[in-house]
Design a protein around this motif. Structure first.
Motif, PDB file in Angstrom:
ATOM      1  N   UNK A  91      -8.108  18.205  -7.583  1.00  0.00           N
ATOM      2  CA  UNK A  91      -7.437  17.580  -8.723  1.00  0.00           C
ATOM      3  C   UNK A  91      -7.070  18.694  -9.699  1.00  0.00           C
ATOM      4  N   UNK A  92      -5.840  18.687 -10.192  1.00  0.00           N
ATOM      5  CA  UNK A  92      -5.409  19.680 -11.176  1.00  0.00           C
ATOM      6  C   UNK A  92      -4.573  19.004 -12.256  1.00  0.00           C
ATOM      7  N   UNK A  93      -4.875  19.327 -13.503  1.00  0.00           N
ATOM      8  CA  UNK A  93      -4.208  18.700 -14.644  1.00  0.00           C
ATOM      9  C   UNK A  93      -2.806  19.249 -14.874  1.00  0.00           C
ATOM     10  N   UNK A  94      -2.640  20.567 -14.711  1.00  0.00           N
ATOM     11  CA  UNK A  94      -1.375  21.219 -15.042  1.00  0.00           C
ATOM     12  C   UNK A  94      -0.448  21.258 -13.822  1.00  0.00           C
ATOM     13  N   UNK A  97       0.246  24.647 -11.962  1.00  0.00           N
ATOM     14  CA  UNK A  97      -0.893  25.045 -11.144  1.00  0.00           C
ATOM     15  C   UNK A  97      -0.965  24.217  -9.861  1.00  0.00           C
ATOM     16  N   UNK A  98      -0.729  22.924  -9.989  1.00  0.00           N
ATOM     17  CA  UNK A  98      -0.769  22.038  -8.834  1.00  0.00           C
ATOM     18  C   UNK A  98       0.200  22.493  -7.752  1.00  0.00           C
ATOM     19  N   UNK A  99       1.429  22.762  -8.147  1.00  0.00           N
ATOM     20  CA  UNK A  99       2.436  23.173  -7.168  1.00  0.00           C
ATOM     21  C   UNK A  99       2.076  24.505  -6.526  1.00  0.00           C
ATOM     22  N   UNK A 100       1.496  25.421  -7.310  1.00  0.00           N
ATOM     23  CA  UNK A 100       1.092  26.713  -6.762  1.00  0.00           C
ATOM     24  C   UNK A 100      -0.073  26.542  -5.792  1.00  0.00           C
ATOM     25  N   UNK A 101      -1.021  25.683  -6.135  1.00  0.00           N
ATOM     26  CA  UNK A 101      -2.160  25.439  -5.250  1.00  0.00           C
ATOM     27  C   UNK A 101      -1.692  24.859  -3.919  1.00  0.00           C
ATOM     28  N   UNK A 102      -0.794  23.895  -3.976  1.00  0.00           N
ATOM     29  CA  UNK A 102      -0.246  23.307  -2.745  1.00  0.00           C
ATOM     30  C   UNK A 102       0.492  24.349  -1.920  1.00  0.00           C
ATOM     31  N   UNK A 103       1.275  25.179  -2.600  1.00  0.00           N
ATOM     32  CA  UNK A 103       2.031  26.229  -1.916  1.00  0.00           C
ATOM     33  C   UNK A 103       1.087  27.210  -1.224  1.00  0.00           C
ATOM     34  N   UNK A 104       0.036  27.610  -1.913  1.00  0.00           N
ATOM     35  CA  UNK A 104      -0.929  28.551  -1.343  1.00  0.00           C
ATOM     36  C   UNK A 104      -1.610  27.963  -0.109  1.00  0.00           C
ATOM     37  N   UNK A 105      -1.971  26.688  -0.193  1.00  0.00           N
ATOM     38  CA  UNK A 105      -2.643  26.052   0.941  1.00  0.00           C
ATOM     39  C   UNK A 105      -1.728  26.004   2.159  1.00  0.00           C
ATOM     40  N   UNK A 129       4.826  19.412   9.355  1.00  0.00           N
ATOM     41  CA  UNK A 129       5.096  18.249   8.506  1.00  0.00           C
ATOM     42  C   UNK A 129       3.809  17.504   8.149  1.00  0.00           C
ATOM     43  N   UNK A 130       2.869  17.448   9.087  1.00  0.00           N
ATOM     44  CA  UNK A 130       1.599  16.776   8.809  1.00  0.00           C
ATOM     45  C   UNK A 130       0.737  17.595   7.860  1.00  0.00           C
ATOM     46  N   UNK A 131       0.715  18.923   8.039  1.00  0.00           N
ATOM     47  CA  UNK A 131      -0.040  19.787   7.134  1.00  0.00           C
ATOM     48  C   UNK A 131       0.481  19.636   5.698  1.00  0.00           C
ATOM     49  N   UNK A 132       1.779  19.659   5.551  1.00  0.00           N
ATOM     50  CA  UNK A 132       2.388  19.520   4.225  1.00  0.00           C
ATOM     51  C   UNK A 132       2.063  18.162   3.608  1.00  0.00           C
ATOM     52  N   UNK A 137      -1.171  14.735  -0.218  1.00  0.00           N
ATOM     53  CA  UNK A 137      -1.991  13.547  -0.455  1.00  0.00           C
ATOM     54  C   UNK A 137      -3.390  13.887  -0.949  1.00  0.00           C
ATOM     55  N   UNK A 138      -3.902  15.066  -0.566  1.00  0.00           N
ATOM     56  CA  UNK A 138      -5.278  15.446  -0.914  1.00  0.00           C
ATOM     57  C   UNK A 138      -5.389  16.255  -2.190  1.00  0.00           C
ATOM     58  N   UNK A 139      -4.349  16.969  -2.546  1.00  0.00           N
ATOM     59  CA  UNK A 139      -4.383  17.805  -3.751  1.00  0.00           C
ATOM     60  C   UNK A 139      -3.391  17.195  -4.736  1.00  0.00           C
ATOM     61  N   UNK A 140      -3.925  16.591  -5.781  1.00  0.00           N
ATOM     62  CA  UNK A 140      -3.110  15.751  -6.639  1.00  0.00           C
ATOM     63  C   UNK A 140      -3.224  16.140  -8.107  1.00  0.00           C
ATOM     64  N   UNK A 141      -2.262  15.676  -8.881  1.00  0.00           N
ATOM     65  CA  UNK A 141      -2.291  15.910 -10.323  1.00  0.00           C
ATOM     66  C   UNK A 141      -3.081  14.798 -10.994  1.00  0.00           C
ATOM     67  N   UNK A 142      -3.968  15.200 -11.895  1.00  0.00           N
ATOM     68  CA  UNK A 142      -4.756  14.197 -12.585  1.00  0.00           C
ATOM     69  C   UNK A 142      -5.742  14.801 -13.560  1.00  0.00           C
ATOM     70  N   UNK A 143      -6.422  13.923 -14.269  1.00  0.00           N
ATOM     71  CA  UNK A 143      -7.485  14.294 -15.192  1.00  0.00           C
ATOM     72  C   UNK A 143      -8.788  13.811 -14.572  1.00  0.00           C
TER      73      UNK A 143
END
Length: 232
Positions: A91-94, A97-105, A129-132, A137-143
């Motif tokens: 979970x990432x608020x900003x 950061x979220x998009x960078x974390x997804x990109x890195x993964x 396509x499944x990895x993406x 679905x697993x790394x999401x934006x939130x508080x």
């Protein structure tokens, strides 16, 4: 000597308390007895409630992908690597950061794939396509404290990827709300104050104590075709 950048700006520190964990500390934490063993279990689930730009998530993925190649036959690596990927939550608020974390993964997964199969992972394949899709679905934006999306105020929703007994590549997919992890006496027994969650609170073989999201019907699907869930 290279110095790792731990803050993006003073303004972000003041406004969001954003300070990144250095790589050496990430590795030290993952080497903790009990945690280290779960990192080598491709099915053990982890949640990082303050994912930042993905340092912990990527470190976990690296260890799990290494476990895939060490523990399974090569014929199973594509399937098992997606199971490993599906066990990591964040979970990432900003939003940046979220998009960078997804990109890195995704980049880390693609680099691993190229290294072990000696070929680039095509964006047209089910594995890509499944990895993406799994990462999104697993790394999401939130508080993580309010357990809601910061813009819409909607409850945070994750995907569960439950293995189907006797079917090595099949998963039973469903959605659950983050708040459902805080029911009963679970948090009190673990000594975790209500509203707080540590990186390692989901460790173990699968996710326990969840409530399937209302109107979410479980779907059984081959994990290499997980991307097709987007159409359901």
């Amino acid at each position: 000597m290279f110095s790792e950048k731990l803050i993006k700006s003073k303004e972000r520190v003041q406004k969001h308390g954003e300070v990144f964990t250095p790589s050496w500390m990430v590795q030290k934490m993952l080497d903790t007895e009990g945690i280290r063993e779960d990192c080598e279990n491709i099915y053990a689930t982890f949640l990082e409630p303050s994912a930042g730009d993905g340092n912990f998530l990527v470190a976990l993925l690296e260890r799990k992908l290494e476990a895939v190649t060490q523990q399974f036959d090569k014929s199973n690596w594509k399937t098992k690597s997606l199971f490993a990927l599906s066990s990591i939550y964040g979970i990432e608020f900003l939003e940046d950061n979220l998009e960078l974390a997804r990109f890195k993964m995704l980049s880390n997964y693609m680099e691993w794939y190229e290294k072990v199969f000696d070929e680039r992972l095509s964006v047209k394949t089910g594995s890509y396509k499944s990895a993406k899709f799994i990462i999104r679905k697993n790394i999401i934006r939130g508080n993580a404290l309010t357990k809601k999306h910061p813009d819409t105020d909607e409850p945070l929703v994750f995907s569960e990827w439950k293995r189907v007994k006797g079917k090595s590549s099949k998963v039973e997919w469903s959605e659950f709300t983050f708040v459902s992890l805080f029911g009963g006496q679970v948090n009190i027994e673990r000594g975790i104050p209500e509203g707080q969650l540590s990186l390692f609170d989901l460790d173990g073989d699968g996710i326990d104590d969840i409530t399937v999201k209302e109107n979410s019907k479980p779907v059984i699907i081959d994990i290499q075709k997980a991307y097709q869930l987007e159409e359901k």
